[in-house]
Scaffold this active site. Structure first.
Site, PDB file in Angstrom:
ATOM      1  N   CYS A 152      15.479  -6.166   5.781  1.00 52.59           N
ATOM      2  CA  CYS A 152      14.957  -7.606   5.941  1.00 52.59           C
ATOM      3  C   CYS A 152      15.129  -8.438   4.846  1.00 52.59           C
ATOM      4  O   CYS A 152      15.075  -7.965   3.678  1.00 52.59           O
ATOM      5  CB  CYS A 152      13.255  -7.101   6.138  1.00 52.59           C
ATOM      6  SG  CYS A 152      12.342  -8.603   6.071  1.00 52.59           S
TER       7      CYS A 152
ATOM      8  N   CYS B 147       0.940  -1.293   0.046  1.00 55.74           N
ATOM      9  CA  CYS B 147       0.087  -0.063  -0.114  1.00 55.74           C
ATOM     10  C   CYS B 147       0.735   1.190  -0.003  1.00 55.74           C
ATOM     11  O   CYS B 147       1.985   1.087   0.110  1.00 55.74           O
ATOM     12  CB  CYS B 147      -0.818   0.213   1.323  1.00 55.74           C
ATOM     13  SG  CYS B 147      -1.904  -1.428   1.312  1.00 55.74           S
TER      14      CYS B 147
ATOM     15  N   ASN C 190       0.222   1.622   5.811  1.00 57.50           N
ATOM     16  CA  ASN C 190       1.134   0.697   5.010  1.00 57.50           C
ATOM     17  C   ASN C 190       1.759  -0.363   5.766  1.00 57.50           C
ATOM     18  O   ASN C 190       2.759  -0.180   6.493  1.00 57.50           O
ATOM     19  CB  ASN C 190       1.919   1.705   4.109  1.00 57.50           C
ATOM     20  CG  ASN C 190       2.909   1.006   3.339  1.00 57.50           C
ATOM     21  OD1 ASN C 190       2.456  -0.295   2.626  1.00 57.50           O
ATOM     22  ND2 ASN C 190       4.039   1.187   2.845  1.00 57.50           N
ATOM     23  N   GLY C 191       1.798  -1.800   5.589  1.00 56.37           N
ATOM     24  CA  GLY C 191       2.232  -2.848   6.116  1.00 56.37           C
ATOM     25  C   GLY C 191       1.138  -3.794   6.403  1.00 56.37           C
ATOM     26  O   GLY C 191       0.155  -3.740   6.113  1.00 56.37           O
TER      27      GLY C 191
ATOM     28  N   CYS D 209       6.262 -13.645   2.645  1.00 59.31           N
ATOM     29  CA  CYS D 209       6.314 -12.269   3.483  1.00 59.31           C
ATOM     30  C   CYS D 209       5.136 -12.191   4.216  1.00 59.31           C
ATOM     31  O   CYS D 209       4.157 -12.310   4.065  1.00 59.31           O
ATOM     32  CB  CYS D 209       6.476 -11.002   2.476  1.00 59.31           C
ATOM     33  SG  CYS D 209       6.471  -9.637   3.305  1.00 59.31           S
TER      34      CYS D 209
ATOM     35  N   CYS E 143      12.592  -3.286   4.076  1.00 62.32           N
ATOM     36  CA  CYS E 143      12.234  -4.519   3.065  1.00 62.32           C
ATOM     37  C   CYS E 143      13.310  -4.339   1.837  1.00 62.32           C
ATOM     38  O   CYS E 143      13.375  -3.165   1.246  1.00 62.32           O
ATOM     39  CB  CYS E 143      11.083  -4.247   2.557  1.00 62.32           C
ATOM     40  SG  CYS E 143      10.541  -5.110   1.095  1.00 62.32           S
TER      41      CYS E 143
ATOM     42  N   TYR F 212      12.162  -4.110  -6.236  1.00 63.22           N
ATOM     43  CA  TYR F 212      10.934  -4.094  -7.281  1.00 63.22           C
ATOM     44  C   TYR F 212       9.799  -3.111  -6.842  1.00 63.22           C
ATOM     45  O   TYR F 212       9.439  -2.523  -7.676  1.00 63.22           O
ATOM     46  CB  TYR F 212      10.256  -5.689  -7.291  1.00 63.22           C
ATOM     47  CG  TYR F 212       8.889  -5.440  -7.768  1.00 63.22           C
ATOM     48  CD1 TYR F 212       8.724  -5.241  -8.804  1.00 63.22           C
ATOM     49  CD2 TYR F 212       7.957  -5.698  -6.686  1.00 63.22           C
ATOM     50  CE1 TYR F 212       7.346  -5.155  -9.618  1.00 63.22           C
ATOM     51  CE2 TYR F 212       6.622  -5.839  -7.183  1.00 63.22           C
ATOM     52  CZ  TYR F 212       6.228  -5.281  -8.679  1.00 63.22           C
ATOM     53  OH  TYR F 212       5.059  -5.397  -9.041  1.00 63.22           O
TER      54      TYR F 212
ATOM     55  N   ASP G 217      15.205 -10.050 -15.109  1.00 52.45           N
ATOM     56  CA  ASP G 217      13.915  -9.884 -14.469  1.00 52.45           C
ATOM     57  C   ASP G 217      14.251  -9.756 -12.804  1.00 52.45           C
ATOM     58  O   ASP G 217      15.526 -10.034 -12.591  1.00 52.45           O
ATOM     59  CB  ASP G 217      12.947 -11.008 -14.625  1.00 52.45           C
ATOM     60  CG  ASP G 217      11.607 -10.554 -14.261  1.00 52.45           C
ATOM     61  OD1 ASP G 217      11.316  -9.550 -13.846  1.00 52.45           O
ATOM     62  OD2 ASP G 217      10.770 -11.533 -14.428  1.00 52.45           O
ATOM     63  N   ASP G 218      13.348  -9.072 -12.081  1.00 50.12           N
ATOM     64  CA  ASP G 218      13.602  -8.454 -10.693  1.00 50.12           C
ATOM     65  C   ASP G 218      13.434  -9.986  -9.759  1.00 50.12           C
ATOM     66  O   ASP G 218      14.001  -9.783  -8.664  1.00 50.12           O
ATOM     67  CB  ASP G 218      12.823  -7.347 -10.337  1.00 50.12           C
ATOM     68  CG  ASP G 218      11.419  -7.520 -10.840  1.00 50.12           C
ATOM     69  OD1 ASP G 218      10.793  -8.641 -10.387  1.00 50.12           O
ATOM     70  OD2 ASP G 218      11.094  -6.499 -11.394  1.00 50.12           O
TER      71      ASP G 218
ATOM     72  N   SER H 134      10.052  -2.636 -14.128  1.00 51.26           N
ATOM     73  CA  SER H 134      10.956  -2.640 -12.893  1.00 51.26           C
ATOM     74  C   SER H 134      12.327  -3.133 -13.216  1.00 51.26           C
ATOM     75  O   SER H 134      13.085  -3.100 -12.228  1.00 51.26           O
ATOM     76  CB  SER H 134      10.199  -3.373 -11.723  1.00 51.26           C
ATOM     77  OG  SER H 134       9.707  -4.402 -12.008  1.00 51.26           O
TER      78      SER H 134
ATOM     79  N   GLY I  18      -0.532   0.271  -5.084  1.00 49.83           N
ATOM     80  CA  GLY I  18      -1.938  -0.409  -4.736  1.00 49.83           C
ATOM     81  C   GLY I  18      -2.923   0.035  -5.631  1.00 49.83           C
ATOM     82  O   GLY I  18      -2.921   1.423  -5.966  1.00 49.83           O
TER      83      GLY I  18
ATOM     84  N   CYS J   5      12.115 -13.257   3.231  1.00 54.58           N
ATOM     85  CA  CYS J   5      11.477 -13.991   2.098  1.00 54.58           C
ATOM     86  C   CYS J   5      12.554 -14.673   1.606  1.00 54.58           C
ATOM     87  O   CYS J   5      12.360 -15.816   0.790  1.00 54.58           O
ATOM     88  CB  CYS J   5      10.522 -13.249   1.017  1.00 54.58           C
ATOM     89  SG  CYS J   5      11.326 -11.794   0.471  1.00 54.58           S
TER      90      CYS J   5
HETATM   91  S1  SF4 Z   1       9.984 -10.705   3.941  1.00 56.92           S
HETATM   92 FE1  SF4 Z   1      10.727  -9.899   1.744  1.00 56.92          FE
HETATM   93  S2  SF4 Z   1       9.311  -8.881   0.905  1.00 56.92           S
HETATM   94 FE2  SF4 Z   1       8.435  -9.131   2.893  1.00 56.92          FE
HETATM   95  S3  SF4 Z   1       9.313  -7.128   4.072  1.00 56.92           S
HETATM   96 FE3  SF4 Z   1      11.172  -8.929   4.232  1.00 56.92          FE
HETATM   97  S4  SF4 Z   1      12.270  -8.465   2.272  1.00 56.92           S
HETATM   98 FE4  SF4 Z   1      10.595  -7.541   1.960  1.00 56.92          FE
END
Ligand code: SF4
Length: 468
Positions: A445, A12, A112-113, A392, A246, A252, A355-356, A293, A38, A448
């Site tokens: 982070c 978002c 957002n989140g 995620c 993130c 992306y 590609d990303d 992207s 979004g 994922c």
């Molecule tokens: S898990 Fe991946 S997509 Fe989610 S916040 Fe962490 S780095 Fe970003």
């Protein structure tokens, strides 16, 4: 990349203004520039100092805020939101900002989140008598604020925020104040800017450029900003905050013209492409990127490898949202409607396709096939993020673990499934080194990719993402 059909969707975007006579108009333009985050719903709440007024709906910013609607939105402060339905699903009632009224005044929330303990808190709150109007996790904060028992709103908000776990960039608007809060890990980007004496806040700095705002700084993890007629004050509601932004925002989600933590997104992506040219040297005739992207990374790869960058894939920008269908078969059809290979560029050529990310693998397979149908003799796929092996929990729709192709398949198995001549993912160190020139993985982070999440994950959240 074609997020809607690929299974990796934005979360978002939020935008807020304090102290400007055209606050609603500025919010409209700000949200318009955040539309990529979004497309399912949008709303604006405006304050004239005495009351809050909301307009929201399901659709794009330009569809909901017609000139007639904008005429009615008068005030000197506003917050707005563009929504991609993650926690709680879609529907009008979940479109934000959410507006709450009580005897002590009104309060609007834009988030957002994604909270990872929303269900846990909802159970507790319902047991104490709360009745929720929406299925969105955002509403939890309003109930916690009203139940906190502190006399001052600022302390109510700080107390409520301290109970949340997960990712949140919150804008909170009352008749008299704008509050801005970022989670203790700073998982989502959030920046502060100004237009003269007015303050603006946005998920991405590209929104500042559109409204003519000057960037001041990024909001700090665990920080609560309070903006009112006395000026702006900053407080920490969480200490020992460890920033974990993130990494996918750079890869992306964010727009290439945005800067996050002072780092330009296009430059970071271009550096990822350059790094890939070192990690995956390939003898090829042309380099192409999957629009939009992945273009920056493809340019970087081409530049570093000394291979011409060409527009080997063209995106049809006029495919409406109505074509976006959730089933697997229609997703595959969606790739054809949204992308075309340029025969004159790829025919008889060895192609490096940048590609990303690869989520389910379906889109990559279709794009490789598009290029080969157009006459490419070899298609080498290079990806500017490491394999996405885990879901995620923080507001990015990466699908469940079972749907992620890299969760249980090797790179070679994925290569075979997508039909590429070679497949290379950037290393984690390579991706981070492209963003910042410092050693180590601190500050991001990477959940994922490596399953190491910056927060505790609650059992019911885990169950949802590991279902099937
Ligand atoms: S898990 Fe991946 S997509 Fe989610 S916040 Fe962490 S780095 Fe970003």
């Amino acid at each position: 990349m074609l997020a809607e059909i690929k299974g990796l969707n934005e979360e978002c975007g939020v935008f807020g203004v304090w102290g400007h006579p055209d606050s609603a108009q500025l919010t409209y333009y700000g949200l318009h520039s955040l539309q990529h985050r979004g497309q399912e719903g949008t709303g604006i709440v405006v304050s004239d100092g005495n009351k809050l007024r909301v307009v929201k709906g399901e659709g794009l910013v330009s569809e909901i805020f017609t000139s007639n609607v904008m005429e009615e939105l008068k005030g000197t402060s506003a917050i707005g939101h563009v929504r991609y339905a993650t926690a709680g699903g879609g529907g009008y009632e979940n479109v934000q900002p959410l507006l709450f009224h009580s005897q002590t005044g009104s309060l609007a929330l834009a988030h957002n989140g994604n909270l990872v303990n929303a269900n846990f808190l909802k159970h507790q709150l319902e047991a104490q008598g709360s009745i929720f109007q929406t299925s969105s996790d955002t509403e939890v904060l309003a109930h916690l604020i009203r139940r906190s028992g502190y006399p001052q709103l600022k302390d109510q908000v700080k107390n409520a925020l301290s109970m949340l776990k997960g990712a949140y960039a919150y804008l909170i608007l009352t008749e008299k104040e704008l509050m801005v809060a970022l989670d203790p890990h700073g998982l989502r980007p959030l920046s502060l800017g100004c237009i003269g004496n007015a303050y603006v806040v946005a998920s991405e700095t590209c929104a500042f450029d559109v409204v003519g705002a000057e960037y001041i700084r990024d909001i700090r993890p665990g920080e609560l900003l309070i903006i009112n007629e006395d000026g702006i004050t900053s407080e920490q509601f969480a200490f020992n905050s460890q920033k974990s932004i993130c990494a996918m925002e750079y890869v992306y989600f964010s727009r290439p013209d945005s800067n996050i933590q002072g780092i330009n997104v296009h430059t970071a992506r271009k550096n990822m492409g350059k790094r890939l040219a070192v990690e995956a040297p390939i003898e090829a005739d042309v380099v192409t990127g999957v629009p939009d992207s992945s273009i920056s990374a493809a340019i970087g790869y081409a530049e570093a490898a000394g291979i011409p960058y060409e527009m080997g894939l063209v995106k049809n920008k006029y495919v409406g949202r109505t074509f976006i269908q959730p089933t697997q078969s229609l997703r595959e059809q969606g790739v054809k409607m949204k992308l075309s290979a340029v025969r004159g560029v790829v025919e008889g050529k060895r192609v490096v396709m940048v590609d990303d990310s690869i989520v389910r693998g379906t889109t990559s397979r279709r794009i490789v096939s598009l290029l080969k149908e157009a006459g490419a003799t070899e298609v080498h796929v290079v990806i500017s993020s490491p394999p996405i092996k885990n879901p995620c929990f923080y507001g990015i729709d990466t699908s469940t673990k079972e749907e992620l192709i890299a969760s249980d398949k090797s790179v070679e198995e994925i290569r075979q499934l997508i039909g590429a001549d070679s497949l290379t993912f950037i290393s984690t160190e390579g991706m981070l080194g492209a963003i910042v020139k410092t050693e180590g993985t601190n500050g991001f982070c990477l959940g994922c990719f490596n399953g190491d999440y910056p927060t505790e994950i609650y059992p019911d959240t885990l169950q949802y993402y590991y279902q099937k």
